[in-house]
Design an enzyme around this catalytic site. Structure first.
Site, PDB file in Angstrom:
ATOM      1  N   LYS A  72       0.818  -1.215   0.000  1.00 25.02           N
ATOM      2  CA  LYS A  72       0.000   0.000   0.000  1.00 25.02           C
ATOM      3  C   LYS A  72       0.854   1.269   0.000  1.00 25.02           C
ATOM      4  O   LYS A  72       0.434   2.329   0.462  1.00 25.02           O
ATOM      5  CB  LYS A  72      -0.975   0.025   1.182  1.00 25.02           C
ATOM      6  CG  LYS A  72      -1.874  -1.189   1.285  1.00 25.02           C
ATOM      7  CD  LYS A  72      -2.549  -1.513  -0.055  1.00 25.02           C
ATOM      8  CE  LYS A  72      -3.479  -0.417  -0.544  1.00 25.02           C
ATOM      9  NZ  LYS A  72      -4.078  -0.722  -1.864  1.00 25.02           N
ATOM     10  N   ARG A  76       2.106  -0.568  -7.372  1.00 24.32           N
ATOM     11  CA  ARG A  76       1.476  -0.760  -8.678  1.00 24.32           C
ATOM     12  C   ARG A  76       1.612   0.502  -9.528  1.00 24.32           C
ATOM     13  O   ARG A  76       1.916   0.422 -10.713  1.00 24.32           O
ATOM     14  CB  ARG A  76       0.003  -1.150  -8.505  1.00 24.32           C
ATOM     15  CG  ARG A  76      -0.819  -1.209  -9.799  1.00 24.32           C
ATOM     16  CD  ARG A  76      -0.185  -2.071 -10.877  1.00 24.32           C
ATOM     17  NE  ARG A  76      -0.016  -3.454 -10.471  1.00 24.32           N
ATOM     18  CZ  ARG A  76       0.513  -4.385 -11.255  1.00 24.32           C
ATOM     19  NH1 ARG A  76       0.953  -4.074 -12.478  1.00 24.32           N
ATOM     20  NH2 ARG A  76       0.650  -5.632 -10.829  1.00 24.32           N
ATOM     21  N   ARG A 155       5.365   5.597   1.955  1.00 24.94           N
ATOM     22  CA  ARG A 155       4.503   6.748   2.186  1.00 24.94           C
ATOM     23  C   ARG A 155       4.340   6.954   3.692  1.00 24.94           C
ATOM     24  O   ARG A 155       4.818   6.128   4.488  1.00 24.94           O
ATOM     25  CB  ARG A 155       3.144   6.561   1.507  1.00 24.94           C
ATOM     26  CG  ARG A 155       2.372   5.374   2.005  1.00 24.94           C
ATOM     27  CD  ARG A 155       1.145   5.075   1.177  1.00 24.94           C
ATOM     28  NE  ARG A 155       0.172   6.164   1.201  1.00 24.94           N
ATOM     29  CZ  ARG A 155      -1.098   6.026   0.857  1.00 24.94           C
ATOM     30  NH1 ARG A 155      -1.549   4.840   0.447  1.00 24.94           N
ATOM     31  NH2 ARG A 155      -1.913   7.041   0.904  1.00 24.94           N
ATOM     32  N   SER A 163      -4.626   2.772   4.685  1.00 22.34           N
ATOM     33  CA  SER A 163      -4.784   2.196   3.353  1.00 22.34           C
ATOM     34  C   SER A 163      -4.752   0.673   3.415  1.00 22.34           C
ATOM     35  O   SER A 163      -5.477  -0.013   2.685  1.00 22.34           O
ATOM     36  CB  SER A 163      -3.687   2.715   2.426  1.00 22.34           C
ATOM     37  OG  SER A 163      -3.895   2.290   1.100  1.00 22.34           O
ATOM     38  N   TYR A 263      -3.333  11.074 -10.735  1.00 22.47           N
ATOM     39  CA  TYR A 263      -2.724  11.105 -12.062  1.00 22.47           C
ATOM     40  C   TYR A 263      -2.933   9.788 -12.810  1.00 22.47           C
ATOM     41  O   TYR A 263      -2.873   8.711 -12.231  1.00 22.47           O
ATOM     42  CB  TYR A 263      -1.225  11.409 -11.963  1.00 22.47           C
ATOM     43  CG  TYR A 263      -0.919  12.875 -11.828  1.00 22.47           C
ATOM     44  CD1 TYR A 263      -0.690  13.665 -12.946  1.00 22.47           C
ATOM     45  CD2 TYR A 263      -0.877  13.479 -10.569  1.00 22.47           C
ATOM     46  CE1 TYR A 263      -0.410  15.012 -12.824  1.00 22.47           C
ATOM     47  CE2 TYR A 263      -0.603  14.835 -10.437  1.00 22.47           C
ATOM     48  CZ  TYR A 263      -0.378  15.591 -11.570  1.00 22.47           C
ATOM     49  OH  TYR A 263      -0.111  16.933 -11.448  1.00 22.47           O
ATOM     50  N   ALA A 281     -11.186   5.883  -0.728  1.00 24.94           N
ATOM     51  CA  ALA A 281     -11.240   6.751   0.444  1.00 24.94           C
ATOM     52  C   ALA A 281     -10.983   5.949   1.705  1.00 24.94           C
ATOM     53  O   ALA A 281     -11.497   4.838   1.856  1.00 24.94           O
ATOM     54  CB  ALA A 281     -12.603   7.434   0.510  1.00 24.94           C
TER      55      ALA A 281
END
Length: 315
Positions: A72, A76, A155, A163, A263, A281
């Site tokens: 997460k 990908r 992240r 996530s 994006y 979300a």
């Protein structure tokens, strides 16, 4: 004279101590580790591979680069963006060779067979996010190729936890199975549940230490997953330089999709976005609980920054 002769004999028969590489500890190698090494020796010889060669000159080969994680973190997205480069051949599915015993026992020939066909000038890439947090994987990758170049995308640890939960939650929902609220995982006996697997996966410095036992830091490029979401092009430029690729990907390959909120990619006039499962979300979390989670990661994040000599804009 007798004492001299006895000393000489003892010197001759004394075993020579040869340091192993990498020198992690002095414990004897376990039988399972010995079996793993023998497996790699048997299957890593070039002549043992049955190369599947196409008439156009392409063939399947071991990857020269692996995206090792984190789950997460945006693996990908990173793979899809990197695949815009003509010199990249990417495995479509997560292979789980080094972390799943059933796959690992199949040997390197099986691993090669999972790779895409590529040309000699191309770099073959596979990604399996679970590699980063699996203790046994670094040594296995090292035994296969100690010069491997690794990509790690991270992240904000707190966001990654949310996530992580969101993915499992939706997987249960699709199967019409009930799933507890995130509070039930984060709180235990009135305190933050630090045994929750999603939290452990975000303790980056612990897992990074394991990888640095086998690979130098300059063989591991860390992609800022938060920046990749907000402005992907500069992060991909850095990946190109790390992999010593010619600069082929440019800003025009990315466009912001207002409907999806992130994006998407543009390649030779063809536009594509990540699967709808991406960018979901996160659940609403009580502010105090979220602050407690962020506070818990403060010290581990600091240790990670010191370990890699770099800081990230995390809470």
């Amino acid at each position: 004279m007798a004492a001299f002769l006895l000393g000489a004999v003892l010197l001759i028969v004394q075993p020579q101590i040869v340091p192993s590489r990498p020198a992690i500890n002095s414990n004897a190698e376990t039988s399972s580790q010995s079996v793993q090494r023998e497996l790699l020796k048997k299957t890593s010889q070039k002549n043992d591979f049955k190369e599947n060669i196409n008439s156009n000159g392409s063939c399947q080969q071991l990857p020269q680069t692996i995206i090792i994680g984190v789950r997460k973190g945006g693996t990908r997205a990173l793979l899809e963006m990197l695949s815009l480069h003509p010199d990249i051949a990417a495995a479509e599915s997560e292979v789980h060779f080094f972390d799943w015993e059933d796959h690992y026992r199949n040997g390197l020939q099986w691993y090669v067979n999972q790779m895409p066909f590529s040309y000699p000038h191309q770099i073959t890439v596979e990604k399996t996010p679970a590699y980063f947090t699996s203790p046994k994987v670094p040594e296995r990758v090292y035994n296969m190729n100690e010069s491997m170049r690794l990509l790690l995308i991270l992240r904000d640890p707190s966001e990654r936890v949310l996530s992580d939960y969101t993915q499992v939650f939706y997987n249960h929902m699709q199967k019409h199975k009930p799933y507890p609220s995130i509070e039930q995982f984060l709180i235990k006996n009135g305190e933050l549940n630090v045994d929750y697997k999603a939290i452990n996966r975000s303790l980056y410095y612990i897992h990074m230490q394991n990888w640095l036992k086998y690979f130098p830091l300059d063989h591991i490029h860390i992609v800022d997953g938060d920046k990749l979401i907000k402005d992907p092009f500069p992060e991909i430029e850095k990946v190109e330089r790390f992999l010593k690729l010619s600069p082929q990907i440019n800003a025009s390959n990315f466009y912001f999709n207002k409907t999806k909120g992130f994006y998407c990619l543009r390649d030779s006039g063809r536009e594509r976005c990540l699967h709808e499962s991406k960018g979901r979300a996160h659940p609403q979390v009580d502010t105090r609980l979220l602050e407690k989670l962020q506070e818990y990661f403060h010290e581990p994040n600091k240790k990670f920054f010191e370990l890699v000599g770099r800081t990230f804009d995390w809470h």
